[in-house]
Write an enzyme that holds these catalytic residues in place. Sequence first.
Site, PDB file in Angstrom:
ATOM      1  N   GLU A 105       0.813  -1.213   0.000  1.00  0.00           N
ATOM      2  CA  GLU A 105       0.000   0.000   0.000  1.00  0.00           C
ATOM      3  C   GLU A 105       0.848   1.265   0.000  1.00  0.00           C
ATOM      4  OE1 GLU A 105      -4.341  -1.048   1.639  1.00  0.00           O
ATOM      5  OE2 GLU A 105      -2.882  -0.727   3.214  1.00  0.00           O
ATOM      6  N   CYS A 118       3.419   8.427   1.421  1.00  0.00           N
ATOM      7  CA  CYS A 118       3.888   7.445   2.405  1.00  0.00           C
ATOM      8  C   CYS A 118       4.046   6.109   1.675  1.00  0.00           C
ATOM      9  CB  CYS A 118       2.839   7.355   3.518  1.00  0.00           C
ATOM     10  SG  CYS A 118       3.209   6.112   4.747  1.00  0.00           S
ATOM     11  N   CYS A 125       6.120  -7.222   6.990  1.00  0.00           N
ATOM     12  CA  CYS A 125       7.185  -6.746   7.875  1.00  0.00           C
ATOM     13  C   CYS A 125       7.553  -7.872   8.817  1.00  0.00           C
ATOM     14  CB  CYS A 125       6.715  -5.529   8.667  1.00  0.00           C
ATOM     15  SG  CYS A 125       8.044  -4.733   9.597  1.00  0.00           S
ATOM     16  N   CYS A 129       6.026  -5.610  15.805  1.00  0.00           N
ATOM     17  CA  CYS A 129       5.672  -4.609  16.817  1.00  0.00           C
ATOM     18  C   CYS A 129       4.222  -4.877  17.228  1.00  0.00           C
ATOM     19  CB  CYS A 129       5.832  -3.195  16.273  1.00  0.00           C
ATOM     20  SG  CYS A 129       7.542  -2.833  15.809  1.00  0.00           S
ATOM     21  N   CYS A 132       1.027  -2.868  15.726  1.00  0.00           N
ATOM     22  CA  CYS A 132       1.005  -2.543  14.290  1.00  0.00           C
ATOM     23  C   CYS A 132       0.303  -3.643  13.502  1.00  0.00           C
ATOM     24  CB  CYS A 132       2.423  -2.361  13.777  1.00  0.00           C
ATOM     25  SG  CYS A 132       2.497  -1.958  12.019  1.00  0.00           S
ATOM     26  N   CYS A 352      -1.619   5.376  10.006  1.00  0.00           N
ATOM     27  CA  CYS A 352      -0.405   4.647  10.419  1.00  0.00           C
ATOM     28  C   CYS A 352      -0.753   3.295  11.006  1.00  0.00           C
ATOM     29  CB  CYS A 352       0.340   5.384  11.522  1.00  0.00           C
ATOM     30  SG  CYS A 352       0.751   7.051  11.157  1.00  0.00           S
TER      31      CYS A 352
HETATM   32  N1  SAH Z   1       9.244  -0.025  10.203  1.00  0.00           N
HETATM   33  C1  SAH Z   1       9.392   1.414  10.146  1.00  0.00           C
HETATM   34  C2  SAH Z   1       8.467   2.037   9.152  1.00  0.00           C
HETATM   35  C3  SAH Z   1       6.985   1.929   9.496  1.00  0.00           C
HETATM   36  S1  SAH Z   1       6.517   3.504   9.951  1.00  0.00           S
HETATM   37  C4  SAH Z   1       9.228   1.973  11.545  1.00  0.00           C
HETATM   38  O1  SAH Z   1       8.924   1.214  12.446  1.00  0.00           O
HETATM   39  O2  SAH Z   1       9.481   3.145  11.745  1.00  0.00           O
HETATM   40  C5  SAH Z   1       4.956   3.383  10.544  1.00  0.00           C
HETATM   41  C6  SAH Z   1       4.807   4.235  11.799  1.00  0.00           C
HETATM   42  O3  SAH Z   1       3.478   4.034  12.280  1.00  0.00           O
HETATM   43  C7  SAH Z   1       5.745   3.759  12.888  1.00  0.00           C
HETATM   44  O4  SAH Z   1       6.150   4.802  13.732  1.00  0.00           O
HETATM   45  C8  SAH Z   1       4.848   2.813  13.608  1.00  0.00           C
HETATM   46  O5  SAH Z   1       5.341   2.540  14.866  1.00  0.00           O
HETATM   47  C9  SAH Z   1       3.532   3.548  13.600  1.00  0.00           C
HETATM   48  N2  SAH Z   1       2.381   2.682  13.832  1.00  0.00           N
HETATM   49  C10 SAH Z   1       2.296   1.367  13.597  1.00  0.00           C
HETATM   50  N3  SAH Z   1       1.088   0.889  13.962  1.00  0.00           N
HETATM   51  C11 SAH Z   1       0.385   1.938  14.405  1.00  0.00           C
HETATM   52  C12 SAH Z   1      -0.947   2.087  14.880  1.00  0.00           C
HETATM   53  N4  SAH Z   1      -1.789   1.070  14.944  1.00  0.00           N
HETATM   54  N5  SAH Z   1      -1.337   3.309  15.242  1.00  0.00           N
HETATM   55  C13 SAH Z   1      -0.495   4.367  15.132  1.00  0.00           C
HETATM   56  N6  SAH Z   1       0.762   4.281  14.687  1.00  0.00           N
HETATM   57  C14 SAH Z   1       1.199   3.083  14.332  1.00  0.00           C
END
Ligand code: SAH
Length: 378
Positions: A105, A118, A125, A129, A132, A352
């Site tokens: 996406e 973005c 991935c 985390c 996420c 995000c």
């Molecule tokens: N792997 C990289 C790039 C992904 S960035 C990284 O971790 O930075 C995506 C951003 O959105 C990251 O800061 C991630 O932690 C955040 N994110 C992931 N899941 C989310 C959620 N459910 N709500 C808000 N932010 C989230």
Amino acid sequence: MNSAPARAEDPARTGKTNLLNFDRPALEAFFVANGEKAFRASQLMQWIYQRGCDDFGQMSNLARSLRAWLGEGSEVRLPAIAREQRSRDGTVKWLLTLDDGNGIETVFIPEEDRGTLCISSQAGCSLNCSFCSTARQGYNRNLSTGEIIAQLWIAQRALRAYGYGERPITNVVFMGMGEPLLNFDPVVGAIRLMLDDFAFGLSKRRVTLSTSGVVPEIDRLREACDVSLAVSLHAPDDALRDQLVPINKKYPLRELIAACRRYVDRQPRRRVTFEYVMLAGVNDGVEHARALVRLLRGVPSKLNLIPFNPFPDSGFATSTPEAIDRFRDVAMAADIMTVTRRTRGDDIDAACGQLAGSVLDRTRRSQRLQARAEERLQ
Ligand code: SAH
């Protein structure tokens, strides 16, 4: 007719070279190796990236013979647009299908003074985390330079057609699916094209790579192309960060923060952006904010508070606006520039951590097969 056998790195099996995989030096070398002048590479790049042209036949300042040669062995190969959604607030999201069937996406977020794209760097991935949703799909593979830069190409073409202007994309953030620093070389190749004046011509301050904290690669990035750095911090201490961002067990906060300092220390006015997802009752207390202030003391930083975007069975809830404001006030009182991110495109699940491009998950498939094998043994 081109009868060359398909190469291993050519999942479309067209046998043709995808020119999107070349940054300028590589494209020049490709031309020179085939008896062409190096400057033809820049001309071709202007056609592809600035004019958005993928048809050699239209490239009128290239000799007919050159166009014919390109047509035989090369192509501008783009993922297919499987779905496009446009939000009420102007956000646009594309689901793209790669040659091997994986989905990724890409999201465009228009603001008054900029247009941010973005982009994804991996299909799925591998980092797991806990908050996420991309992590839930598992991991399939790295994207190529061509698959990364194609996201800009496709978005630019569509946005121009929708009247977002000639240069709709002013900023790029690697905040889609995947961990960009675990796909280093293809990501750097794509960044070079973003910054190249013959391609997208973005300034390096307007390209932001977001990482969960792959420490050795942060140092490598600084040497390769020092674009803006964002770090997904999410916790002020190792015990909590180990749970939320498991790669912290490998590269704990002391090492991560030291790498962040090194990243900006040669450039006096630069800052690292720290992203911090606000999870109710988990990391959003005043005591967490105070610990964060201590952690970031002396690090040139910006803090980006991201209200958690919920998804089914996540097990987390979004912090209240009051908790977010309290947290922000503690950080601001310590002179940390703090912004609360607005949620955009929530009517199309474009926020995000909500990007979920239906990855063909190799890890999970193999787990299932293993589980079945174990069942048989019982
Ligand atoms: N792997 C990289 C790039 C992904 S960035 C990284 O971790 O930075 C995506 C951003 O959105 C990251 O800061 C991630 O932690 C955040 N994110 C992931 N899941 C989310 C959620 N459910 N709500 C808000 N932010 C989230």
